[in-house]
Design a protein around this motif. Structure first.
Motif, PDB file in Angstrom:
ATOM      1  N   TYR A 458     100.909 -23.794  85.759  1.00  0.00           N
ATOM      2  CA  TYR A 458     100.997 -23.556  84.319  1.00  0.00           C
ATOM      3  C   TYR A 458     100.650 -22.116  83.975  1.00  0.00           C
ATOM      4  CZ  TYR A 458     101.049 -24.495  79.389  1.00  0.00           C
ATOM      5  OH  TYR A 458     101.382 -24.475  78.071  1.00  0.00           O
ATOM      6  N   VAL A 459      99.611 -21.595  84.618  1.00  0.00           N
ATOM      7  CA  VAL A 459      99.203 -20.216  84.337  1.00  0.00           C
ATOM      8  C   VAL A 459     100.326 -19.256  84.740  1.00  0.00           C
ATOM      9  CG1 VAL A 459      97.590 -18.385  84.998  1.00  0.00           C
ATOM     10  CG2 VAL A 459      96.740 -20.683  84.475  1.00  0.00           C
ATOM     11  N   LEU A 460     100.899 -19.470  85.930  1.00  0.00           N
ATOM     12  CA  LEU A 460     101.970 -18.587  86.393  1.00  0.00           C
ATOM     13  C   LEU A 460     103.198 -18.668  85.489  1.00  0.00           C
ATOM     14  CD1 LEU A 460     101.692 -19.094  90.251  1.00  0.00           C
ATOM     15  CD2 LEU A 460     101.181 -17.005  88.976  1.00  0.00           C
ATOM     16  N   ALA A 461     103.573 -19.889  85.097  1.00  0.00           N
ATOM     17  CA  ALA A 461     104.744 -20.055  84.224  1.00  0.00           C
ATOM     18  C   ALA A 461     104.509 -19.326  82.906  1.00  0.00           C
ATOM     19  CB  ALA A 461     105.028 -21.532  83.988  1.00  0.00           C
ATOM     20  N   SER A 462     103.305 -19.451  82.352  1.00  0.00           N
ATOM     21  CA  SER A 462     103.004 -18.794  81.077  1.00  0.00           C
ATOM     22  C   SER A 462     103.135 -17.284  81.199  1.00  0.00           C
ATOM     23  CB  SER A 462     101.586 -19.140  80.621  1.00  0.00           C
ATOM     24  OG  SER A 462     101.437 -20.534  80.546  1.00  0.00           O
ATOM     25  N   LEU A 463     102.704 -16.743  82.351  1.00  0.00           N
ATOM     26  CA  LEU A 463     102.789 -15.297  82.552  1.00  0.00           C
ATOM     27  C   LEU A 463     104.236 -14.870  82.783  1.00  0.00           C
ATOM     28  CD1 LEU A 463      99.697 -14.869  84.896  1.00  0.00           C
ATOM     29  CD2 LEU A 463      99.848 -14.232  82.478  1.00  0.00           C
ATOM     30  N   LEU A 464     104.966 -15.668  83.585  1.00  0.00           N
ATOM     31  CA  LEU A 464     106.356 -15.324  83.889  1.00  0.00           C
ATOM     32  C   LEU A 464     107.212 -15.298  82.637  1.00  0.00           C
ATOM     33  CD1 LEU A 464     107.098 -17.303  87.168  1.00  0.00           C
ATOM     34  CD2 LEU A 464     107.369 -14.842  86.829  1.00  0.00           C
ATOM     35  N   PHE A 465     106.960 -16.249  81.733  1.00  0.00           N
ATOM     36  CA  PHE A 465     107.777 -16.322  80.527  1.00  0.00           C
ATOM     37  C   PHE A 465     107.115 -15.574  79.366  1.00  0.00           C
ATOM     38  CE2 PHE A 465     109.236 -19.815  83.168  1.00  0.00           C
ATOM     39  CZ  PHE A 465     110.605 -19.579  83.149  1.00  0.00           C
ATOM     40  N   SER A 466     106.180 -14.683  79.707  1.00  0.00           N
ATOM     41  CA  SER A 466     105.531 -13.789  78.742  1.00  0.00           C
ATOM     42  C   SER A 466     105.077 -14.497  77.469  1.00  0.00           C
ATOM     43  CB  SER A 466     106.474 -12.633  78.366  1.00  0.00           C
ATOM     44  OG  SER A 466     106.999 -12.038  79.518  1.00  0.00           O
ATOM     45  N   LEU A 492     104.266 -10.603  89.733  1.00  0.00           N
ATOM     46  CA  LEU A 492     103.705 -10.321  88.404  1.00  0.00           C
ATOM     47  C   LEU A 492     102.882  -9.033  88.424  1.00  0.00           C
ATOM     48  CD1 LEU A 492     102.642 -13.934  87.381  1.00  0.00           C
ATOM     49  CD2 LEU A 492     104.315 -12.509  86.183  1.00  0.00           C
ATOM     50  N   ALA A 493     102.125  -8.861  89.518  1.00  0.00           N
ATOM     51  CA  ALA A 493     101.288  -7.665  89.638  1.00  0.00           C
ATOM     52  C   ALA A 493     102.164  -6.415  89.681  1.00  0.00           C
ATOM     53  CB  ALA A 493     100.423  -7.766  90.891  1.00  0.00           C
ATOM     54  N   GLU A 494     103.291  -6.532  90.384  1.00  0.00           N
ATOM     55  CA  GLU A 494     104.218  -5.411  90.496  1.00  0.00           C
ATOM     56  C   GLU A 494     104.799  -5.064  89.116  1.00  0.00           C
ATOM     57  OE1 GLU A 494     107.291  -5.985  93.568  1.00  0.00           O
ATOM     58  OE2 GLU A 494     108.570  -4.835  92.201  1.00  0.00           O
ATOM     59  N   CYS A 495     105.191  -6.095  88.374  1.00  0.00           N
ATOM     60  CA  CYS A 495     105.734  -5.882  87.027  1.00  0.00           C
ATOM     61  C   CYS A 495     104.711  -5.162  86.161  1.00  0.00           C
ATOM     62  CB  CYS A 495     106.088  -7.214  86.369  1.00  0.00           C
ATOM     63  SG  CYS A 495     107.508  -7.998  87.102  1.00  0.00           S
ATOM     64  N   LYS A 496     103.468  -5.646  86.251  1.00  0.00           N
ATOM     65  CA  LYS A 496     102.391  -5.095  85.435  1.00  0.00           C
ATOM     66  C   LYS A 496     102.214  -3.606  85.758  1.00  0.00           C
ATOM     67  CE  LYS A 496      98.325  -5.949  83.188  1.00  0.00           C
ATOM     68  NZ  LYS A 496      98.114  -6.810  82.053  1.00  0.00           N
ATOM     69  N   LYS A 497     102.210  -3.313  87.068  1.00  0.00           N
ATOM     70  CA  LYS A 497     101.995  -1.944  87.525  1.00  0.00           C
ATOM     71  C   LYS A 497     103.097  -1.033  86.987  1.00  0.00           C
ATOM     72  CE  LYS A 497     101.892   0.113  91.825  1.00  0.00           C
ATOM     73  NZ  LYS A 497     102.151  -0.195  93.233  1.00  0.00           N
ATOM     74  N   GLU A 498     104.336  -1.540  86.988  1.00  0.00           N
ATOM     75  CA  GLU A 498     105.463  -0.714  86.559  1.00  0.00           C
ATOM     76  C   GLU A 498     105.752  -0.844  85.071  1.00  0.00           C
ATOM     77  OE1 GLU A 498     108.702  -1.664  89.148  1.00  0.00           O
ATOM     78  OE2 GLU A 498     107.509  -1.194  90.933  1.00  0.00           O
ATOM     79  N   GLY A 499     104.926  -1.628  84.386  1.00  0.00           N
ATOM     80  CA  GLY A 499     105.097  -1.785  82.946  1.00  0.00           C
ATOM     81  C   GLY A 499     106.375  -2.514  82.560  1.00  0.00           C
ATOM     82  N   LYS A 500     106.857  -3.427  83.458  1.00  0.00           N
ATOM     83  CA  LYS A 500     108.096  -4.165  83.172  1.00  0.00           C
ATOM     84  C   LYS A 500     107.781  -5.579  82.701  1.00  0.00           C
ATOM     85  CE  LYS A 500     110.050  -3.802  87.200  1.00  0.00           C
ATOM     86  NZ  LYS A 500     110.934  -3.699  88.364  1.00  0.00           N
ATOM     87  N   THR A 501     108.668  -6.130  81.879  1.00  0.00           N
ATOM     88  CA  THR A 501     108.530  -7.529  81.500  1.00  0.00           C
ATOM     89  C   THR A 501     109.046  -8.376  82.669  1.00  0.00           C
ATOM     90  OG1 THR A 501     109.066  -6.872  79.258  1.00  0.00           O
ATOM     91  CG2 THR A 501     109.136  -9.229  79.735  1.00  0.00           C
ATOM     92  N   PRO A 502     108.305  -9.391  83.090  1.00  0.00           N
ATOM     93  CA  PRO A 502     108.767 -10.211  84.229  1.00  0.00           C
ATOM     94  C   PRO A 502     110.092 -10.914  83.911  1.00  0.00           C
ATOM     95  CG  PRO A 502     106.479 -10.701  83.668  1.00  0.00           C
ATOM     96  CD  PRO A 502     107.009  -9.828  82.574  1.00  0.00           C
ATOM     97  N   LYS A 503     110.965 -10.994  84.917  1.00  0.00           N
ATOM     98  CA  LYS A 503     112.216 -11.753  84.771  1.00  0.00           C
ATOM     99  C   LYS A 503     112.148 -12.910  85.752  1.00  0.00           C
ATOM    100  CE  LYS A 503     115.541  -8.132  83.962  1.00  0.00           C
ATOM    101  NZ  LYS A 503     116.684  -7.546  84.656  1.00  0.00           N
ATOM    102  N   PRO A 504     111.909 -14.120  85.243  1.00  0.00           N
ATOM    103  CA  PRO A 504     111.675 -15.254  86.152  1.00  0.00           C
ATOM    104  C   PRO A 504     112.775 -15.442  87.195  1.00  0.00           C
ATOM    105  CG  PRO A 504     111.273 -15.873  83.880  1.00  0.00           C
ATOM    106  CD  PRO A 504     111.823 -14.492  83.837  1.00  0.00           C
ATOM    107  N   ASN A 505     114.039 -15.209  86.828  1.00  0.00           N
ATOM    108  CA  ASN A 505     115.073 -15.565  87.805  1.00  0.00           C
ATOM    109  C   ASN A 505     115.190 -14.570  88.962  1.00  0.00           C
ATOM    110  OD1 ASN A 505     116.902 -13.562  87.102  1.00  0.00           O
ATOM    111  ND2 ASN A 505     118.348 -14.938  86.101  1.00  0.00           N
ATOM    112  N   VAL A 506     114.460 -13.450  88.867  1.00  0.00           N
ATOM    113  CA  VAL A 506     114.393 -12.522  90.001  1.00  0.00           C
ATOM    114  C   VAL A 506     113.716 -13.208  91.192  1.00  0.00           C
ATOM    115  CG1 VAL A 506     113.220 -10.423  90.815  1.00  0.00           C
ATOM    116  CG2 VAL A 506     114.473 -10.392  88.654  1.00  0.00           C
TER     117      VAL A 506
END
Ligand SMILES: [Zn+2]
Length: 588
Positions: A458-466, A492-506
């Protein structure tokens, strides 16, 4: 990414809208935020296949398959990753750069297959051109085709050809620059004492073309009876396996895309298919002379729900076929059996009695279960007491296979009229034979481990879908124990580092194979409507659960360490950390 640049894959995914791609294969219906349809990957009556059009992934609540637009095309077309990428690139008008193939073996086997396809295609052209060459021997083949009602248009549609002799094809292919070894690997030539010969020399040639419109093999029919086998197929090769090929599947697919397909007619031989198509029954297919396989059933299921079995009208053959038909049923196909007049094949019926007569037979095709009863009736002598007893015993087995109560009732009535045994007595027999339903195992209480797993998801899904409620969550706050979750965390950590919004289907590019199931379980949470509780509070609860789990594991480790530590100073330090963890746990 499997030989492709990340950017290209990204472009392909964003330019191929998942909902429209899936809609081109099956109907979807919008409900709330999602689109629903009947799952193309497992048999079902009510839709449990859900497509999320916002984040572009699908998930089936029945068979738990999930993926992005590339995995969908791979699965439904039965093709590999790079072919799916090619197909989608073409659809979206994207030019693919030359691939930097990193896996030498994959590259080589791909090149090899492409060479075999090229040889098969050139061989097909050679045979086709020879048939129309005006050569005296070639005209004999045309005459034979004409007699079976196969005209120029049908010859062209199937690419039918003929082999002049045993030498012409290998010589032609050699001139085209192919090596004899490759021709042999493609199955078109054979070798004896160092001499290469046309494996189907002197025969009428019908190319076998797969659903991707590639020639994979040939079927050769001999015209004059010289003691050779009447039909010979190309042997199995790297591009041809009998058990996963259906003849005319390419045209069935085309038909489905152009006008739709109500059903498919399954016949025994290639020539039966050709003459039925010539007569206007374009939905005819045939297996490759072997009994039907699961692969063939699945292939057929992609293009139709109903299959009409139209095997030759001799009883022994039909009886033997029944077992093969179960495979079709198991894959969720609706199977009906066409009864032909004794000793006639579908072509005979069309030629001698006309198109309308065959159409009428198709119309009156019987459900598989009725056909089975017919077979039993013709196997046992019901007039004889012993025969009747055996018939009823076997017939009841057939009835028990039927899941629908109404259908069972009809079948019992039919058996009644066949045998004269009363309905009540038959029904009692049926009920007595029913196995008591197995007692369902008690549902185990959700253990701490399971609770932890759910919380991680649940925590991961919430983060993935921002999710807004997860905005203040710090990634380092908790550790994820499941290996797939750890991969998601890294992303998620990589997205955060690069300032990108996560894209779940990646994640479908990162998580592969068996791990997909766990990824699906995480992403599926987004598809479930959760109006019955406060999402933010549930999220906080999950974070707490995870923190508690983290601390409990830490306390366990520290306890063990401090117990075995002999150095007093270090032991003091460990105990201090242990106490801190315990009080942190108490504060939660
Ligand atoms: Zn499914």
């Amino acid at each position: 990414m499997r030989g492709y640049d990340e950017k290209i894959i990204d472009e392909i995914k964003s330019k191929n809208d998942l909902v429209s791609v899936i809609s081109s294969y099956m109907p979807l219906e919008q409900r709330g935020r999602s689109f629903w349809g009947r799952c193309p990957f497992h048999h079902e009556k009510t839709p449990s296949f859900c497509v999320n059009g916002t984040d572009n992934f699908y998930y089936c609540f029945g068979c738990h398959k999930s993926g992005d637009v590339i995995s969908f095309v791979m699965e439904i077309e039965g093709i590999d990753f790079s072919d799916a990428v090619k197909l989608l690139a073409q659809k979206a008008g994207i030019t693919l750069p030359e691939r930097g193939e990193n896996d030498e073996n994959v590259r080589r086997s791909k090149e090899k297959k492409e060479k075999l396809y090229a040889i098969l295609k050139d061989a097909a052209h050679f045979y086709y051109n020879y048939l129309k060459s005006g050569d005296e021997a070639a005209d004999k083949f045309l005459l034979y085709l004409g007699k079976r009602g196969v005209n120029g248009a049908t010859v062209k549609k199937f690419g039918i050809g003929a082999s002049p002799d045993f030498n012409a094809l290998p010589a032609y292919l050699k001139r085209k620059g192919y090596a004899y070894e490759d021709m042999a690997e493609a199955g078109v030539v054979g070798e004896k004492n160092g001499r290469y010969y046309d494996a189907l020399g002197g025969r009428l040639i019908i190319p076998v073309i797969n659903q991707m419109n590639q020639v994979v093999a040939f079927c050769g029919r001999i015209l004059e009876d010289k003691g050779f086998a009447k039909y010979v197929n190309t042997r199995e090769t790297a591009v041809f396996s009998k058990g996963s090929t259906l003849f005319n599947i390419n045209n069935l697919k085309k038909l489905k895309n152009e006008v739709g397909v109500k059903n498919a007619i399954m016949v025994e031989g290639h020539m039966d298919v050709v003459s039925l198509v010539a007569a206007g029954f374009e939905n005819a297919v045939a297996s490759m002379g072997t009994s039907l396989t699961k692969d063939q059933a699945r292939l057929l299921k992609r293009y139709t729900d109903t299959v009409l079995i139209s095997y030759d009208g001799d009883f022994a053959g039909q009886k033997a076929a029944v077992r093969g038909l179960e495979i079709l049923k198991d894959e969720g196909l609706n199977v009906k059996v066409v009864t032909l007049p004794d000793g006639m094949d579908p072509d005979d019926v069309v030629q001698k009695q006309g198109k309308a007569a065959y159409e009428a037979l198709l119309e009156s095709a019987k459900p598989l279960i009725d056909f089975k009863l017919d077979v039993l009736k013709r196997t046992y002598d019901i007039g004889d007491t012993e025969g009747k007893r055996k018939f009823v015993a076997e017939a009841m087995k057939v009835v028990r296979e039927s899941p629908a109560a109404a259908e069972r009732e009809d079948l019992l009535k039919e058996i009644r009229s066949m045998t004269g045994i009363t309905y009540e007595s038959l029904k009692r027999d049926l009920e007595n034979a029913e196995q008591p339903a197995p007692v369902k195992a008690e549902i185990a209480p959700i253990e701490a481990k399971e609770k932890n797993l759910q919380a991680e998801r649940y925590v991961l899904a919430s983060l993935l879908f921002s999710k807004k409620y997860a905005e203040n969550f710090q990634l380092g706050e908790v550790r994820f124990t499941h290996p797939v979750h750890a991969e998601i965390y890294d992303y998620l950590a990589e997205c955060k580092k690069e300032g990108k919004t996560p894209k779940p289907n990646v994640l479908y590019d990162i998580v592969e194979g068996e791990d997909r199931a766990e990824l699906s379980a995480v992403l599926a949470l987004e598809l479930t409507e959760r109006r019955d509780y406060d999402e933010a509070r549930y999220f906080d609860d999950c974070v707490k659960t995870l923190k508690r789990g983290n601390l409990e594991r830490e306390i366990e480790t520290l306890t063990k360490l401090s117990e075995s530590e002999t150095d007093i100073e270090r032991r003091k330090e460990l105990v201090k950390r242990l106490m801190e963890s315990v009080s942190a746990l108490n504060r939660l």
